[in-house]
Scaffold this motif. Sequence first.
Motif, PDB file in Angstrom:
ATOM      1  N   GLU A 218       0.831  -1.206   0.000  1.00 49.65           N
ATOM      2  CA  GLU A 218       0.000   0.000   0.000  1.00 49.65           C
ATOM      3  C   GLU A 218       0.867   1.258   0.000  1.00 49.65           C
ATOM      4  O   GLU A 218       0.594   2.228  -0.727  1.00 49.65           O
ATOM      5  CB  GLU A 218      -0.927  -0.021   1.219  1.00 49.65           C
ATOM      6  CG  GLU A 218      -1.891   1.154   1.300  1.00 49.65           C
ATOM      7  CD  GLU A 218      -2.749   1.097   2.546  1.00 49.65           C
ATOM      8  OE1 GLU A 218      -3.278   2.158   2.938  1.00 49.65           O
ATOM      9  OE2 GLU A 218      -2.879   0.007   3.152  1.00 49.65           O
ATOM     10  N   LEU A 219       1.903   1.241   0.811  1.00 52.69           N
ATOM     11  CA  LEU A 219       2.827   2.388   0.855  1.00 52.69           C
ATOM     12  C   LEU A 219       3.448   2.622  -0.518  1.00 52.69           C
ATOM     13  O   LEU A 219       3.518   3.754  -0.996  1.00 52.69           O
ATOM     14  CB  LEU A 219       3.912   2.115   1.904  1.00 52.69           C
ATOM     15  CG  LEU A 219       4.827   3.263   2.342  1.00 52.69           C
ATOM     16  CD1 LEU A 219       5.498   2.901   3.657  1.00 52.69           C
ATOM     17  CD2 LEU A 219       5.893   3.614   1.328  1.00 52.69           C
ATOM     18  N   ARG A 220       3.882   1.539  -1.159  1.00 54.51           N
ATOM     19  CA  ARG A 220       4.538   1.649  -2.461  1.00 54.51           C
ATOM     20  C   ARG A 220       3.593   2.221  -3.520  1.00 54.51           C
ATOM     21  O   ARG A 220       4.038   2.901  -4.440  1.00 54.51           O
ATOM     22  CB  ARG A 220       5.054   0.271  -2.885  1.00 54.51           C
ATOM     23  CG  ARG A 220       5.880   0.271  -4.136  1.00 54.51           C
ATOM     24  CD  ARG A 220       6.841  -0.883  -4.234  1.00 54.51           C
ATOM     25  NE  ARG A 220       6.219  -2.197  -4.148  1.00 54.51           N
ATOM     26  CZ  ARG A 220       6.906  -3.339  -4.247  1.00 54.51           C
ATOM     27  NH1 ARG A 220       8.222  -3.312  -4.427  1.00 54.51           N
ATOM     28  NH2 ARG A 220       6.291  -4.496  -4.154  1.00 54.51           N
ATOM     29  N   ARG A 221       2.290   1.958  -3.375  1.00 55.56           N
ATOM     30  CA  ARG A 221       1.311   2.441  -4.360  1.00 55.56           C
ATOM     31  C   ARG A 221       0.831   3.862  -4.088  1.00 55.56           C
ATOM     32  O   ARG A 221       0.194   4.472  -4.937  1.00 55.56           O
ATOM     33  CB  ARG A 221       0.091   1.517  -4.369  1.00 55.56           C
ATOM     34  CG  ARG A 221       0.337   0.115  -4.884  1.00 55.56           C
ATOM     35  CD  ARG A 221      -0.980  -0.598  -5.146  1.00 55.56           C
ATOM     36  NE  ARG A 221      -1.823  -0.637  -3.954  1.00 55.56           N
ATOM     37  CZ  ARG A 221      -1.842  -1.666  -3.101  1.00 55.56           C
ATOM     38  NH1 ARG A 221      -1.063  -2.720  -3.324  1.00 55.56           N
ATOM     39  NH2 ARG A 221      -2.639  -1.641  -2.045  1.00 55.56           N
ATOM     40  N   THR A 222       1.121   4.391  -2.905  1.00 50.82           N
ATOM     41  CA  THR A 222       0.566   5.688  -2.512  1.00 50.82           C
ATOM     42  C   THR A 222       1.351   6.839  -3.136  1.00 50.82           C
ATOM     43  O   THR A 222       2.557   6.972  -2.895  1.00 50.82           O
ATOM     44  CB  THR A 222       0.568   5.836  -0.981  1.00 50.82           C
ATOM     45  OG1 THR A 222      -0.167   4.754  -0.398  1.00 50.82           O
ATOM     46  CG2 THR A 222      -0.056   7.162  -0.563  1.00 50.82           C
TER      47      THR A 222
ATOM     48  N   THR B   7       8.251  -9.151   3.711  1.00 49.30           N
ATOM     49  CA  THR B   7       9.216  -8.110   3.307  1.00 49.30           C
ATOM     50  C   THR B   7       9.325  -7.988   1.790  1.00 49.30           C
ATOM     51  O   THR B   7      10.313  -7.479   1.270  1.00 49.30           O
ATOM     52  CB  THR B   7      10.603  -8.369   3.934  1.00 49.30           C
ATOM     53  OG1 THR B   7      11.091  -9.647   3.541  1.00 49.30           O
ATOM     54  CG2 THR B   7      10.538  -8.326   5.449  1.00 49.30           C
ATOM     55  N   LEU B   8       8.293  -8.447   1.076  1.00 48.24           N
ATOM     56  CA  LEU B   8       8.172  -8.281  -0.382  1.00 48.24           C
ATOM     57  C   LEU B   8       9.371  -8.849  -1.129  1.00 48.24           C
ATOM     58  O   LEU B   8       9.716  -8.383  -2.211  1.00 48.24           O
ATOM     59  CB  LEU B   8       7.978  -6.802  -0.744  1.00 48.24           C
ATOM     60  CG  LEU B   8       6.883  -6.035   0.013  1.00 48.24           C
ATOM     61  CD1 LEU B   8       6.688  -4.654  -0.569  1.00 48.24           C
ATOM     62  CD2 LEU B   8       5.577  -6.811   0.043  1.00 48.24           C
TER      63      LEU B   8
ATOM     64  N   LEU C 254      11.948  -2.507   5.633  1.00 44.31           N
ATOM     65  CA  LEU C 254      11.153  -1.662   4.755  1.00 44.31           C
ATOM     66  C   LEU C 254      10.682  -0.423   5.506  1.00 44.31           C
ATOM     67  O   LEU C 254       9.992  -0.529   6.530  1.00 44.31           O
ATOM     68  CB  LEU C 254       9.949  -2.437   4.213  1.00 44.31           C
ATOM     69  CG  LEU C 254      10.237  -3.796   3.572  1.00 44.31           C
ATOM     70  CD1 LEU C 254       8.960  -4.383   2.977  1.00 44.31           C
ATOM     71  CD2 LEU C 254      11.319  -3.680   2.499  1.00 44.31           C
ATOM     72  N   ASN C 255      11.055   0.735   4.988  1.00 44.86           N
ATOM     73  CA  ASN C 255      10.705   2.003   5.614  1.00 44.86           C
ATOM     74  C   ASN C 255       9.935   2.876   4.636  1.00 44.86           C
ATOM     75  O   ASN C 255       9.962   2.648   3.424  1.00 44.86           O
ATOM     76  CB  ASN C 255      11.976   2.737   6.056  1.00 44.86           C
ATOM     77  CG  ASN C 255      12.848   1.869   6.951  1.00 44.86           C
ATOM     78  OD1 ASN C 255      12.403   1.384   7.979  1.00 44.86           O
ATOM     79  ND2 ASN C 255      14.084   1.641   6.544  1.00 44.86           N
TER      80      ASN C 255
END
Length: 512
Positions: A256-260, A311-312, A481-482
């Motif tokens: 979700e963070l990566r898509r935002t 952790t993707l 992941l940050n």
Amino acid sequence: MTLRSLRTSVSIVVAAVLLLVAPVREVSAQGDQVTWGVHVVLAPTWFDPAESSGIITPYMIYYALHDALAKPMPGQLLAPSLAESWTVSKDSLAYEFVLRSGARFHNGEPITAEDVKFSFDRYRGAAARTLKERVAAVEIVDPARVRFRLKQPWPDFLTFYTTATGAGWIVPKKYVEKVGEDGFKKAPVGAGPYKFVSATSGVDLVLEAFDQYWRKRPSVRRLVFKVIPDESTRLAALKRGEVDIVYSIRGALAEELRRTPGLQLKPTVLHGTFWVYFPEQWDTKSPWHNIKLRQAVSLAFDRNAINQAETLGFSRIPNSIVPDIFDFFWKPPAAQYDPAKAKRLLAEAGYPNGFDAGEYFCDVAYANVAEAVQNYLQAVGIRTTLRPLERAAFFSGYGEKKFKNLIQAASGAFGNAATRLEAFVAAGGTYVYGSYPDIDGLFREQAAELDRKRREAILNRIQQLVHERTIYAPIWQLGFLNGVGPRIEESSLGAIPGFAYSGPYEDVKLKN
């Protein structure tokens, strides 16, 4: 002109006037504040380098509040810091450090050789016994020079003193003696780029730029470390702009963070290896004394699947408690996921229907990883009860040898293979519940070996024995992941190789 456009025009004029009257130095060089959403409760013990626990978490604070004689920095595994330089005698028995001219503590006092000696003498953290058994004397040559004399040549002295422990991080002797040990934790004074303002237990830590820091003047005026243990709450705070950087976002939330739009996912592969430990394997009455049970645990869980889910895929699987980026790392056979074989081993050990393995202790920040491993163990018949604890309490109990059954732990501390083995394998290590005489003998042998190739061979043999005896069931080398928000120009995440957190903090920048 509408009321709305009038207000906008007035706001622009006011802002322009304020820019004209504000001090140019503040506006041009420093932003106001950067706020981190931190994944663990910050413990006061982490404010004092003397109590360094052999994990990386306290360095989140050390790199801001304190400074060391030398420390890992961008592009340098060991960069001169409070020491401008150091020399080693021909017989390798003396190390002399020359202190940096003009370096000061936050209270204005100059950093002297007396402070260096004092910091070493009061050090009581991880590997303190190892250091003090091998150092014969700390001599003040003059106010700007200090000499360490060793009892015998020790090729790892610099590694233990400056990176793997907190012994080389310097605190002010006069101030500590004035306020006492507890007083120092409540209001620490350091020599780092930021000075202490306040700390509210379980809430936040506030630091302010120390403009006289020797390396450079920090770009950001104030740092705030806001405690937000819940992962979804951290991400929500980043989205709302309440924090600028968040640590440890995993799984679906990381996606979700990566898509935002406006947010960045910043992964870093750490020195941090995770494992399951069997603290009762030396007890002949314990089921874990049987190597087949330990091997069954290692075969029972799918590391690659956990990596992808949590952790993707950014974590690595070196199948060792020693990071693959450490000096003297020995590469073991690849980790296997074989639940059928795990069940066979259980049956051979006398547990064809599985068994109740008791409590599974872990750091609450990584309870999700423990739950995944626990589910895999359940599937082959190893039943456990999860016991998550706050990080400071977990590592305190771990180091005090209070836990039984299974322990999921980790270390992201700096160092090399020898420092990791000292803390977690060799007799007397901070987190060592038992050891093997042949491994202990090899460890003592490598510590005095000056020939690098012979020493590497010994350290490789120790790691091989650790693997063959399944002293640990390694999980992974963490891909941390940050998340970074839109106000940040430079987060300093990943700038220091293998380091979990932002650093150096004086390099963190806000966008203009």
